[in-house]
Design a protein around this motif. Structure first.
Motif, short mmCIF file in Angstrom:
data_model
loop_
_atom_site.label_atom_id
_atom_site.label_comp_id
_atom_site.label_asym_id
_atom_site.label_seq_id
_atom_site.Cartn_x
_atom_site.Cartn_y
_atom_site.Cartn_z
N TYR A 222 0.86 -1.17 0.00
CA TYR A 222 0.00 0.00 0.00
C TYR A 222 0.91 1.23 0.00
CZ TYR A 222 -4.18 -2.76 1.04
OH TYR A 222 -5.22 -3.66 0.97
N TYR A 224 0.74 5.39 0.81
CA TYR A 224 0.02 6.57 1.30
C TYR A 224 0.85 7.79 0.89
CZ TYR A 224 -2.33 9.76 4.58
OH TYR A 224 -3.04 10.79 5.16
N ILE A 254 3.01 -1.14 4.08
CA ILE A 254 2.62 0.18 3.58
C ILE A 254 3.85 1.08 3.54
CG2 ILE A 254 1.98 1.00 5.90
CD1 ILE A 254 -0.21 2.72 4.49
N ASP A 310 -3.45 0.84 -3.49
CA ASP A 310 -3.30 -0.54 -3.04
C ASP A 310 -2.00 -1.14 -3.60
OD1 ASP A 310 -3.68 -1.47 -5.64
OD2 ASP A 310 -5.75 -2.12 -5.31
N VAL A 316 -7.28 3.40 -3.79
CA VAL A 316 -8.16 3.08 -2.66
C VAL A 316 -8.97 4.33 -2.32
CG1 VAL A 316 -8.31 2.39 -0.23
CG2 VAL A 316 -6.60 1.35 -1.73
N LEU A 335 -8.38 -2.51 5.89
CA LEU A 335 -7.59 -3.04 4.79
C LEU A 335 -6.62 -4.13 5.26
CD1 LEU A 335 -6.80 0.30 2.95
CD2 LEU A 335 -8.40 -1.46 2.18
N ILE A 337 -3.92 -3.63 7.07
CA ILE A 337 -2.52 -3.16 7.04
C ILE A 337 -1.88 -3.32 8.42
CG2 ILE A 337 -1.04 -1.15 6.65
CD1 ILE A 337 -3.14 -0.13 4.68
#
Length: 337
Positions: A222, A224, A254, A310, A316, A335, A337
């Motif tokens: 993932y 961010y 992530i 994702d 997402v 999710l 994570i």
């Protein structure tokens, strides 16, 4: 003669009782017993400390400049409208001020109205995304719903202070004008960048640790993304929260990527800020500030902006919650994570 004198005395007493006070009386009980004092702050540098006893009770009088004031406990703040002549009792709904206040006494109607409006603007109905994601019919129905709720608040406040009334009319118009003026464009963007769509990519952005990084390098996790700049105050306010997130999710599936859209002449400022603030995650410098292809593809013209992708590089959330918003961690949990 005695009868006339008694009538005069009675009228004098009534007149004195009806005299408008030139100060505010404020009292209440906090649910957080650890607070020893609160501060009332207002216009023109007004500030007054009020002692809170061991039971959370406080009471004082204040001579104010009529207007919105802030009640500050040091770690908690909330606004209140004060006007000389008000006699307000504050009932706090929870330990945190943000949980709200119920008011009784003279001035309660205006302040309870402000509480209603505050609850509205903390709800999803105050989030433009709530409207922009809907098709036209659902959008119009949602706007009508919101306006109906706000009208209900106004209908309850028959004696709303004129200052708050004028502010409210102006603010409400600005809010719905923004929604209406931006619906078509933003709805199209949200359809284009809906959950599951393939994300635009960035390629060979300068990495503060040396070399370059592309979105494809992060496939399998993932991602961010924080789009920010060194001159952006709201961006910098999110930095401590972002650092905490990075620490908490370190080693998990992530990556936290910050993309600076500073102009080339601010490159050294970016380098220094990354170093001095010990910014973690992956720190990148966009190839052409706001004109970078990745930025323009997403239609980003205001920052900070957060995007969650994702592990396959699909969207997402193209306008994800900020690091300071608890809903972001809730999403991470959903999710897995």
């Amino acid at each position: 003669m005695k009868k006339i004198i008694w009538i005069f005395v009675t009228l004098l007493i009534v007149s004195c009782n009806n005299e408008v006070k030139d100060y505010v009386t404020l009292k209440g009980t906090l649910k957080n017993n650890g607070v020893e004092k609160i501060t009332i702050q207002g216009r023109n540098g007004f500030s007054k400390e009020i002692t809170v006893d061991s039971n959370g009770k406080f009471s004082d009088t204040l001579k104010v400049t009529n207007g919105i004031h802030v009640i500050d406990s040091g770690s908690d703040k909330i606004t209140v409208y004060l006007k000389n002549g008000y006699d307000l009792n504050l009932e706090f709904k929870g330990e945190k001020f943000v949980e709200g206040i119920s008011y009784t006494g003279n001035g309660a109607e205006t302040n309870n109205f402000m509480e209603d409006k505050r609850s509205f603007y903390m709800s999803d109905l105050a989030n433009p995304k709530t409207y922009f994601k809907l098709d036209k019919d659902a959008y119009e129905a949602k706007v009508a719903e919101a306006k109906s709720i706000l009208k209900g608040y106004k209908d309850k406040a028959k004696n709303l202070d004129s200052i708050i009334d004028r502010m409210d009319v102006k603010n409400e118009k600005m809010f719905f004008d923004y929604i209406d003026n931006n619906y078509e464009k933003m709805h199209a963007n949200m359809v284009r960048f809906a959950k599951g769509k393939v994300s635009p990519v960035f390629v060979n952005y300068e990495n503060s640790n040396g070399g370059t990084t592309s979105l494809v390098d992060l496939k399998g996790k993932y991602v961010y993304i924080d789009v920010w700049a060194t001159w952006c105050a709201p961006c910098k306010r999110e930095i401590p929260f972002l650092k905490e997130l990075e620490k908490e999710y370190h080693g998990k599936n992530i990556e936290f990527v910050s993309i600076s859209v500073d102009k080339p002449e601010a490159h050294e400022t970016w380098v220094q800020m990354v170093k001095e603030k010990e910014l973690g995650g992956i720190q990148l410098f966009a190839d052409n500030n706001f004109e970078s292809e990745f930025i323009t593809e997403y239609g980003i013209n205001a920052i900070p902006r957060f995007i969650l992708l994702d592990p396959e590089g699909n969207i997402v959330d193209s306008d994800a919650a900020r690091p300071s918003n608890p809903k972001l961690k809730e999403l991470f949990t959903e999710l897995g994570i």
